[in-house]
Design a protein around this motif. Sequence first.
Motif, short mmCIF file in Angstrom:
data_model
loop_
_atom_site.label_atom_id
_atom_site.label_comp_id
_atom_site.label_asym_id
_atom_site.label_seq_id
_atom_site.Cartn_x
_atom_site.Cartn_y
_atom_site.Cartn_z
N VAL A 1 -41.03 65.72 -65.77
CA VAL A 1 -42.18 64.88 -65.76
C VAL A 1 -42.28 63.89 -66.97
O VAL A 1 -42.63 62.77 -66.87
CB VAL A 1 -43.75 65.33 -65.47
CG1 VAL A 1 -44.76 64.55 -65.74
CG2 VAL A 1 -43.60 66.23 -63.92
N TYR B 1 -41.84 59.84 -66.96
CA TYR B 1 -43.03 58.97 -67.60
C TYR B 1 -42.42 58.07 -68.70
O TYR B 1 -42.92 56.71 -68.39
CB TYR B 1 -44.05 59.72 -68.09
CG TYR B 1 -45.34 59.00 -68.36
CD1 TYR B 1 -46.39 59.11 -67.54
CD2 TYR B 1 -45.59 58.50 -69.86
CE1 TYR B 1 -47.59 58.18 -67.92
CE2 TYR B 1 -46.57 57.83 -69.95
CZ TYR B 1 -47.86 57.52 -69.12
OH TYR B 1 -48.75 56.91 -69.47
N LYS C 1 -38.96 59.18 -59.32
CA LYS C 1 -39.74 59.56 -58.38
C LYS C 1 -40.19 60.87 -58.99
O LYS C 1 -39.43 61.91 -58.97
CB LYS C 1 -39.20 59.55 -57.01
CG LYS C 1 -39.87 60.21 -55.77
CD LYS C 1 -39.80 59.98 -54.62
CE LYS C 1 -40.74 60.67 -53.55
NZ LYS C 1 -41.87 60.23 -53.61
N ASN D 1 -43.19 63.51 -57.43
CA ASN D 1 -44.24 63.87 -56.65
C ASN D 1 -45.74 63.95 -57.33
O ASN D 1 -45.82 64.38 -58.53
CB ASN D 1 -44.23 64.88 -55.70
CG ASN D 1 -42.90 64.58 -55.00
OD1 ASN D 1 -42.65 63.67 -54.40
ND2 ASN D 1 -42.29 65.73 -54.46
N ARG D 2 -46.62 63.70 -56.80
CA ARG D 2 -48.25 63.84 -57.35
C ARG D 2 -48.38 65.18 -57.79
O ARG D 2 -49.03 65.68 -58.59
CB ARG D 2 -49.25 63.65 -56.27
CG ARG D 2 -50.63 63.48 -56.82
CD ARG D 2 -51.54 63.16 -55.77
NE ARG D 2 -51.38 61.46 -55.32
CZ ARG D 2 -51.72 61.01 -54.44
NH1 ARG D 2 -52.94 61.61 -53.62
NH2 ARG D 2 -51.46 59.93 -54.02
N LYS D 3 -47.79 66.24 -56.66
CA LYS D 3 -47.94 67.83 -57.03
C LYS D 3 -47.27 68.12 -58.51
O LYS D 3 -47.88 68.95 -58.92
CB LYS D 3 -47.54 68.38 -55.64
CG LYS D 3 -47.69 69.86 -55.62
CD LYS D 3 -47.39 70.62 -54.32
CE LYS D 3 -47.73 71.93 -54.55
NZ LYS D 3 -47.05 72.45 -53.09
N TYR E 1 -46.50 66.18 -60.68
CA TYR E 1 -47.22 65.42 -61.85
C TYR E 1 -48.50 66.18 -62.36
O TYR E 1 -48.58 66.75 -63.81
CB TYR E 1 -47.52 64.19 -61.56
CG TYR E 1 -48.32 63.46 -62.65
CD1 TYR E 1 -47.40 62.63 -63.58
CD2 TYR E 1 -49.47 63.26 -62.90
CE1 TYR E 1 -47.84 61.79 -64.65
CE2 TYR E 1 -50.09 62.21 -63.92
CZ TYR E 1 -49.12 61.57 -64.65
OH TYR E 1 -49.57 61.14 -65.89
N ARG E 2 -49.26 66.73 -61.41
CA ARG E 2 -50.75 67.41 -61.66
C ARG E 2 -50.16 68.86 -62.15
O ARG E 2 -50.75 69.62 -62.95
CB ARG E 2 -51.31 67.85 -60.60
CG ARG E 2 -51.99 66.12 -60.30
CD ARG E 2 -52.82 66.22 -58.94
NE ARG E 2 -53.49 65.03 -58.51
CZ ARG E 2 -54.04 64.74 -57.69
NH1 ARG E 2 -54.46 65.53 -56.90
NH2 ARG E 2 -54.88 63.41 -57.43
N ASN F 1 -52.13 61.34 -70.04
CA ASN F 1 -50.69 61.57 -69.38
C ASN F 1 -49.95 62.54 -70.23
O ASN F 1 -50.34 63.02 -71.32
CB ASN F 1 -49.91 60.02 -69.70
CG ASN F 1 -49.82 59.62 -70.91
OD1 ASN F 1 -49.02 60.03 -71.83
ND2 ASN F 1 -50.72 58.64 -71.51
N TRP G 1 -59.78 67.17 -61.51
CA TRP G 1 -58.78 66.39 -61.01
C TRP G 1 -57.30 67.00 -60.73
O TRP G 1 -56.81 67.18 -59.88
CB TRP G 1 -58.42 65.34 -62.19
CG TRP G 1 -57.26 64.66 -62.14
CD1 TRP G 1 -56.46 64.05 -60.85
CD2 TRP G 1 -56.35 64.08 -63.15
NE1 TRP G 1 -55.42 63.43 -61.27
CE2 TRP G 1 -55.20 63.29 -62.58
CE3 TRP G 1 -56.26 64.02 -64.51
CZ2 TRP G 1 -54.27 62.85 -63.69
CZ3 TRP G 1 -55.45 63.58 -65.41
CH2 TRP G 1 -54.26 62.86 -64.67
N LEU G 2 -57.18 68.32 -61.51
CA LEU G 2 -56.04 69.07 -61.59
C LEU G 2 -56.12 70.44 -60.75
O LEU G 2 -55.39 70.93 -60.39
CB LEU G 2 -55.67 69.54 -62.86
CG LEU G 2 -55.32 68.33 -63.95
CD1 LEU G 2 -55.06 68.77 -65.39
CD2 LEU G 2 -54.14 67.40 -63.50
#
Length: 200
Positions: free
Chosen positions: A30, A34, A93, A95-97, A99-100, A175, A198-199
């Motif tokens: 990640v 980033y 790429k 995924n949101r999952k 990243y969190r 971030n 959020w997480l």
Amino acid sequence: MELNVTGAKPMKVSEVVFGAEFREHLIHQVVVAYQAGGRSGTKAQKTRSEVNGTTKKSKRQKGGGARHGALTAPIFVGGGVTFAAKPRSFEQKVNRKMYRGALRSIVAELNRQERFKVVEDFGLESAKTKAMAAKLAELDVSGRVLLVSESATEDLYMAARNIPYVHVVDVAALNPVSLVGADYVVATVESVKKLEEWLA
């Protein structure tokens, strides 16, 4: 689980967020993605059709050695490039999952190492660097310090900007790179609640 709050009673937080397993490979992926997203990819070369030059035939067809047309061809000095590099995106790429999950892992590890500190608020009445320096000394934090607020005010930013290696962000701007690069993270109670929401 509970987090200690400086100058107040402990607050209850989610075990899912602040007790997450440390996943080094995920964090690395990640963080690299980033940073890659911030690259501009500005390298550009010209093909023979883009070079500024005449397209007139350079010499007669016969009697002058090798036959050739325009001098913008790649074999000539000043001509175009055969496989010209063009601006491109370095974006990877994630995924949101993922990243969190990486953020949860970083926050949880900071908490385990006692590098994640929570305060009721920063208690600044005005944008004074002296007051911010005193607050950081009171919290016993040094090095690269990341101050996390639910909404970073101008006073908070102005008070911290002249202190070396101290940065202010709000929860929305948090971030993985800033978290990984911090020696200490100091967050307000409200920002911790937002982060948890959020997480979770």
